[in-house]
Write an enzyme that holds these catalytic residues in place. Structure first.
Site, mmCIF file in Angstrom:
data_model
loop_
_atom_site.group_PDB
_atom_site.id
_atom_site.type_symbol
_atom_site.label_atom_id
_atom_site.label_comp_id
_atom_site.label_asym_id
_atom_site.label_seq_id
_atom_site.Cartn_x
_atom_site.Cartn_y
_atom_site.Cartn_z
ATOM 1 N N ASP A 176 55.670 49.877 47.657
ATOM 2 C CA ASP A 176 55.551 49.266 46.330
ATOM 3 C C ASP A 176 56.891 48.715 45.862
ATOM 4 O O ASP A 176 57.926 49.375 45.999
ATOM 5 C CB ASP A 176 55.093 50.315 45.301
ATOM 6 C CG ASP A 176 53.588 50.310 45.145
ATOM 7 O OD1 ASP A 176 52.891 50.190 46.175
ATOM 8 O OD2 ASP A 176 53.097 50.432 43.995
ATOM 9 N N ASP A 206 46.909 40.139 42.564
ATOM 10 C CA ASP A 206 46.416 41.321 43.253
ATOM 11 C C ASP A 206 46.817 42.592 42.502
ATOM 12 O O ASP A 206 47.952 42.705 42.024
ATOM 13 C CB ASP A 206 47.066 41.313 44.647
ATOM 14 C CG ASP A 206 46.462 42.310 45.601
ATOM 15 O OD1 ASP A 206 45.279 42.157 45.925
ATOM 16 O OD2 ASP A 206 47.185 43.223 46.042
ATOM 17 N N LEU A 211 50.818 47.051 39.182
ATOM 18 C CA LEU A 211 52.090 46.353 38.946
ATOM 19 C C LEU A 211 52.811 46.916 37.732
ATOM 20 O O LEU A 211 54.031 46.884 37.634
ATOM 21 C CB LEU A 211 51.798 44.891 38.591
ATOM 22 C CG LEU A 211 51.792 43.801 39.617
ATOM 23 C CD1 LEU A 211 51.423 42.490 38.952
ATOM 24 C CD2 LEU A 211 53.150 43.689 40.251
ATOM 25 N N GLU A 248 43.051 40.852 39.266
ATOM 26 C CA GLU A 248 42.184 41.905 39.779
ATOM 27 C C GLU A 248 42.461 43.162 38.962
ATOM 28 O O GLU A 248 43.513 43.793 39.120
ATOM 29 C CB GLU A 248 42.487 42.172 41.255
ATOM 30 C CG GLU A 248 41.584 43.239 41.843
ATOM 31 C CD GLU A 248 42.106 43.860 43.140
ATOM 32 O OE1 GLU A 248 41.290 44.407 43.888
ATOM 33 O OE2 GLU A 248 43.318 43.829 43.389
#
Ligand code: GLC
Length: 539
Positions: A176, A206, A211, A248
């Site tokens: 990540d 995405d 995030l 998403e």
């Protein structure tokens, strides 16, 4: 100009028809068994003819393919097996020439472990890119929820070189990014600006909630995590006025809605996972109640924002927002065998197999999805009723090559007969574009008509939803916008049903046939039947 009708073209995403495809599995022109950008360019006329207005391309970036391209090793190039940036630009030009916008996946929750940032980051805590990722000296005890249960056992992986643990929401080969780091946010903006400069009209973002989350995301720095989306949106819109961010976000409405922003200034669009799952539960029960419940809960959104509806996407048909018993009902109806299921939460089948190939029911589902509030999105191959290949691992079962003809390799590839394709076709690959073009009653020709009809009914994208009949197997809903209205009738049941049309308009013009109806008329809808009407004189 702020007129309503003007805004219909400004806010193009309110009424687009989106088509998602993976260049790799669409059309292979150089005979290596893998689709390419030149192949996609050749097929743009097909897509224009179908009527789609926006292509969503799954990742084309260089990638070691641990996660089918969702593990990116360079954000500024295309994978050489698909072509080069020149081919990408040609494809964009051709799409634009035919009136089609192109959006691409922006995957910036993580990179591939082979990305040069991570390779540098591993060199130790003083390495320039070390803080682009999320590290811990001791393995943290609290695990975040695993996205790929059974494939990964932890969200933390040990790196031998850095001698620290790093966080990964997905596969361990997808470390990540630390989006709390302003330098990472700048990189994201730069990537976004780059592809806009080449000519894309925006992004399918995405894994949005990840995030922003606390472990790796901007929430970690104690600031307003949504600033990332707001700033990115503002920045990209400055670069290109019609840029869209389609996110998403698979969360319940009360949480998901935040990603549109308080003033509609974050994502422009979000996939409506909740509605999708309720639709499948309703189909399994042949009872509209679960769908109606969700439609009643559908939150109000800013006029600039829009839901994106879909039947299937490239991932599993996730049923994670249903209760356990509800999910079991859908499994029992549409994917009873273990091999058809994945991660304990979803199905890895395409729609026609789930419906035992019942063409009436397949059309019913697309008619329903296209008429629900939002913008419809198709996944390649849905227009011809392609089925999945369960022999292909996990979620990739529904990402098999596009079936163009009954020739070798289903017309997908010019590779010699018997050569290996990037992914094997399903055993039953009879459905194909060439045959269906010649058959006026084919699913393909029907889908083309559905798309045309949907474009001529902007009320479904813009309008206010009214639920008129919500009992048993039949749903009647109306969308009203700017003084006009459309009415859709769907019978989820396996028996004909009668329903009374409302009285508060002057006429019902049949949009798929010539069977107009009168206000207040009792009409019969076939088993798995559907009707769309334009309601005249509605106020
Ligand atoms: C999204 C994509 C999925 C991918 C994951 C990690 O959920 O839809 O295909 O595996 O993100 O990038």
């Amino acid at each position: 100009m702020t007129g309503k009708r003007t805004a219909t073209s400004d806010l193009w995403w309110k009424n687009a028809v989106i088509y998602c495809l993976d260049v790799q599995t669409f059309f292979d022109t150089d005979g290596d068994g893998c689709g390419d950008l030149v192949g996609l360019t050749e097929k743009i006329d097909y897509l224009a003819g179908l009527g789609v207005t926006c292509l969503w391309l799954m990742p084309c970036y260089p990638s070691p393919e641990r996660d089918d391209g969702y593990d990116i090793s360079d954000f500024y190039a295309v994978d050489e097996k698909l072509g080069n940036l020149g081919d990408f630009a040609e494809m964009l030009r051709t799409a634009h020439d035919r009136g089609i916008r192109v959006i691409i996946d922006l995957v910036v929750n993580h990179t591939s472990h082979l990305h040069k940032w991570f390779q540098s980051a591993r060199k130790g805590r003083d390495a320039p890119y070390h803080d682009y990722y999320v590290w811990a000296d001791e393995k943290p005890e609290n695990e975040a929820k695993l996205v790929f249960p059974g494939e990964e056992t932890s969200n933390w992986a040990w790196d031998d070189q850095a001698e620290r643990w790093y966080f990964h929401r997905f596969y361990s080969e997808q470390p990540d990014l630390n989006t709390a780091n302003p330098a990472v946010r700048d990189e994201i903006a730069k990537i976004g600006a780059f592809w806009l400069a080449l000519g894309v009209t925006g992004y399918r973002i995405d894994a949005v909630p990840f995030l922003l989350e606390e472990v790796s995301g901007v929430a970690a720095d104690g600031k307003d995590p949504h600033a990332l989306l707001r700033e990115l949106g503002t920045y990209l819109t400055r670069r290109r006025g019609d840029a869209v961010l389609l996110g998403e976000v698979n969360l319940p409405y009360d949480k998901g809605i935040e990603f549109f922003g308080e003033y509609g200034d974050e994502l422009n669009m979000m996939f409506d996972f909740r509605l999708n799952q309720s639709m499948f539960l309703a189909l399994a029960r042949r009872d509209v109640a679960p769908l109606v419940k969700t439609l009643k809960e559908l939150p109000e959104i800013a006029p600039e924002c829009q839901w994106t509806n879909f039947v299937r996407n490239h991932d599993e048909l996730t049923l994670d927002q249903l209760g356990d018993a509800e999910r079991e009902e859908v499994f029992a109806a549409f994917g009873p065998e273990e091999d058809m299921q994945v991660y304990g939460r979803g199905l890895r089948r395409r729609l026609p197999s789930m419906l035992d190939g019942d063409d009436r029911r397949v059309r019913l589902v697309y008619s329903l999805m296209f008429s629900l509030p939002g913008t419809p999105a198709l996944f390649y191959g849905e227009e011809i009723g392609m089925v999945e290949n369960l022999d292909v691992e996990g979620r990739l079962s529904s990402r098999t090559p596009m079936q163009w003809s009954d020739g070798p390799h289903a017309g997908f590839s010019s590779a010699p007969e018997g050569a290996r394709l990037c992914r094997p076709l399903p055993e039953d690959h009879a459905a194909n574009v060439a045959d269906q073009r010649r058959d006026p009653h084919s699913l393909l020709n029907w889908m083309e008509r559905l798309i045309r009809q949907r474009k001529e009914c902007p009320e479904f994208g813009w309008g206010k939803l009214e639920l008129l009949h919500t009992k048993g197997a039949v749903l009647v809903h109306r969308c009203v916008w700017d003084g006009t209205a459309v009415v859709a009738v769907h019978n989820l049941g396996d028996e004909p049903a009668t329903v009374t049309l409302p009285k508060d308009c002057t006429e019902f013009r049949d949009l798929f046939g010539d069977d107009d109806a009168e206000p207040g008329e009792k009409i019969t809808v076939e088993a798995y039947g559907f009707r769309w009407f334009r309601a005249g004189g509605h106020h």
